[in-house]
Enzyme design. Structure first.
Site, PDB file in Angstrom:
ATOM      1  N   ARG A  85       0.848  -1.207   0.000  1.00  0.00           N
ATOM      2  CA  ARG A  85       0.000   0.000   0.000  1.00  0.00           C
ATOM      3  C   ARG A  85       0.876   1.247   0.000  1.00  0.00           C
ATOM      4  O   ARG A  85       0.451   2.299  -0.460  1.00  0.00           O
ATOM      5  CB  ARG A  85      -0.968   0.011   1.189  1.00  0.00           C
ATOM      6  CG  ARG A  85      -1.672   1.364   1.394  1.00  0.00           C
ATOM      7  CD  ARG A  85      -3.088   1.239   1.935  1.00  0.00           C
ATOM      8  NE  ARG A  85      -3.165   0.403   3.116  1.00  0.00           N
ATOM      9  CZ  ARG A  85      -2.887   0.806   4.374  1.00  0.00           C
ATOM     10  NH1 ARG A  85      -2.545   2.053   4.608  1.00  0.00           N
ATOM     11  NH2 ARG A  85      -2.975  -0.033   5.371  1.00  0.00           N
ATOM     12  N   TYR A 135      -9.968  20.452 -15.138  1.00  0.00           N
ATOM     13  CA  TYR A 135     -10.459  19.099 -15.474  1.00  0.00           C
ATOM     14  C   TYR A 135     -11.772  18.825 -14.718  1.00  0.00           C
ATOM     15  O   TYR A 135     -11.857  19.049 -13.503  1.00  0.00           O
ATOM     16  CB  TYR A 135      -9.375  18.072 -15.101  1.00  0.00           C
ATOM     17  CG  TYR A 135      -9.817  16.657 -15.303  1.00  0.00           C
ATOM     18  CD1 TYR A 135     -10.013  16.160 -16.579  1.00  0.00           C
ATOM     19  CD2 TYR A 135     -10.062  15.826 -14.218  1.00  0.00           C
ATOM     20  CE1 TYR A 135     -10.449  14.868 -16.772  1.00  0.00           C
ATOM     21  CE2 TYR A 135     -10.494  14.529 -14.405  1.00  0.00           C
ATOM     22  CZ  TYR A 135     -10.691  14.052 -15.687  1.00  0.00           C
ATOM     23  OH  TYR A 135     -11.130  12.773 -15.860  1.00  0.00           O
ATOM     24  N   ASP A 140      -1.091  20.386 -13.072  1.00  0.00           N
ATOM     25  CA  ASP A 140      -1.418  19.148 -13.781  1.00  0.00           C
ATOM     26  C   ASP A 140      -0.724  19.225 -15.140  1.00  0.00           C
ATOM     27  O   ASP A 140      -1.082  20.040 -15.987  1.00  0.00           O
ATOM     28  CB  ASP A 140      -2.943  19.047 -13.934  1.00  0.00           C
ATOM     29  CG  ASP A 140      -3.389  17.770 -14.644  1.00  0.00           C
ATOM     30  OD1 ASP A 140      -2.626  17.239 -15.470  1.00  0.00           O
ATOM     31  OD2 ASP A 140      -4.523  17.320 -14.379  1.00  0.00           O
ATOM     32  N   LYS A 156      -3.001   8.993 -19.496  1.00  0.00           N
ATOM     33  CA  LYS A 156      -2.966   9.655 -20.806  1.00  0.00           C
ATOM     34  C   LYS A 156      -1.624   9.386 -21.492  1.00  0.00           C
ATOM     35  O   LYS A 156      -1.298   8.240 -21.725  1.00  0.00           O
ATOM     36  CB  LYS A 156      -3.253  11.145 -20.614  1.00  0.00           C
ATOM     37  CG  LYS A 156      -4.459  11.425 -19.689  1.00  0.00           C
ATOM     38  CD  LYS A 156      -5.763  10.941 -20.268  1.00  0.00           C
ATOM     39  CE  LYS A 156      -6.911  10.863 -19.266  1.00  0.00           C
ATOM     40  NZ  LYS A 156      -7.181  12.060 -18.475  1.00  0.00           N
TER      41      LYS A 156
END
Ligand SMILES: *Cc1c(COP(=O)(O)O)cnc(C)c1O
Length: 382
Positions: free
Chosen positions: A54, A107, A178, A203
């Site tokens: 994790r 976004y 971003d 992406k």
């Protein structure tokens, strides 16, 4: 890194056991210890041997180290999605009572996160145009964090990141960018004074439309805070297999970006000569300081003479679909996003023309893509 050295760096074999050129996939949730004292030492904070996936895993490490190097940051941390990266950054660095200054046309799901979760949690969110962020040094006064995209979503407006970073520093405001659109091949925000860079690795970083993932790159100090707080406690970790796919994707990132740019240049050039086109939103090299290339995601506004539905249905090589940055060409008409059901999205909030489409130019032959696009224009205008 220069263009040459990015290519060379990404082509370095991993150098693993038996001369393997790719990293092994450590598909293991936990890593065991030989004796009491080794286990005790690790649990009491000595060393950083892998403990539990994790929070850390050697395949994730391989991807994170490549991303840190590419973005010119000290450290990186991978996430299960771009949204996990965004939420993990925002919840790590904001607290109730803070103001978050966000760029307009952000976004859509980042906008929903701010409106539906950060707002109710007690964070005041203010939205600003790129011009305001860039040209008014006081926009960030009193803000704890500035959340930026350059270019922003759908409208593709760019800002001078160095200028905004300087304004932010003057007011002690942390900056987050971003960088999914430009990728480190075309823009490295940390070198412009930005504090934290993040990506939807789904992406271009992945590039093969087969992985949903995210990554954050920053100083050791900022990454340590995320690793201490939101990575373990919100738990949006990157899976080992997905990390391996991302390392695979990164190998060809510069080559893919050059190809996307070549096709995008051709489109921008030819779209400019079409009477049906009002504007092409596709920032190119040097349109702002530090931007070195044009990626394959752009938006195009048509005149009222074009029936967008007829146009998009006439395309053969562009597929309807969300996401972008893969090998395949895609189209999203704004009319569809403006009519989207459910909680308000950023297109509905900030407004966009309904005669607009966003296209993601893939890796198909550029002339074939253009000829498909042009014949659909002719069909839709007649
Ligand atoms: C897709 C996208 C995101 C969200 O990333 P996911 O990997 O889908 O969670 C964030 N920012 C931008 C600009 C995006 O296009």
């Amino acid at each position: 890194m220069t263009d040459d050295s990015i290519d060379t760096f990404l082509a370095q074999p991993f150098g693993g056991g038996e001369g393997s050129v790719t990293p092994p996939i450590y598909q293991s949730s936990l890593f065991t210890f030989d004796d009491f004292s080794a286990f005790e030492a690790r649990m009491s904070g000595q060393g950083n041997r892998t403990l539990y996936s994790r929070v850390q895993n050697p395949t994730q490490d391989a991807f994170e180290q490549m991303m840190a190097k590419l973005e010119g940051g000290e450290a990186a941390v991978g996430f299960a999605s771009g949204m996990a990266a965004i939420s993990s950054v925002l919840f790590a660095f904001l607290k109730p009572g803070d103001r978050l200054a966000c760029v307009e046309h952000v976004y859509p799901d980042a906008y929903r996160l701010m409106e539906r979760m950060l707002g109710p949690w007690g964070v005041e969110v203010t939205y600003h145009s790129v011009t305001e962020l860039q040209d008014n040094p006081d926009t960030l006064k009193g803000a704890a964090l500035a959340y930026l995209e350059s270019p922003n979503s759908m409208m593709m407006q760019v800002m001078d990141l160095r200028k905004v970073a300087d304004h932010a520093k003057a007011h002690g405001c942390l900056t987050v960018v971003d960088n999914s659109w430009a990728t480190p091949v075309f823009q490295t925000p940390l070198a412009l004074g930005i504090d934290i860079v993040l990506h939807s690795a789904s992406k271009y970083i992945c590039g093969h439309s087969d992985t949903v993932a995210g990554v954050v790159v920053a100083s050791d100090e900022h990454i340590a805070r995320i690793r201490d707080l939101t990575l373990p406690l919100l738990g949006g970790k990157l899976a080992p297999f997905e990390a391996w796919l991302l390392v695979r994707g990164l190998r060809t990132l510069p080559a893919r970006m050059r190809e996307h740019q070549r096709t995008a240049d051709l489109f921008v050039d030819r779209l400019g000569a079409r009477p049906e086109v009002v504007t092409v939103n596709s920032p190119g090299p040097n349109s702002v300081p530090g931007l070195k290339g044009r990626s394959g995601l752009m938006s195009i506004e048509f005149t009222k003479d074009i029936d967008v539905r007829k146009f998009a249905d006439a395309l053969n090589l562009f597929h309807y679909g969300v996401s972008w940055g893969g090998f395949e060409s895609l189209i999203v008409p704004t009319a569809i996003t403006l009519a989207q059901a459910g909680p308000k999205n950023s297109l509905q909030a900030f407004g966009v023309p309904d005669t607009m489409v966003r296209i993601s130019l893939g890796l198909e032959d550029a002339e074939a893509l253009w000829s498909d696009f042009e014949s659909a224009l002719v069909t839709a205008g007649s």
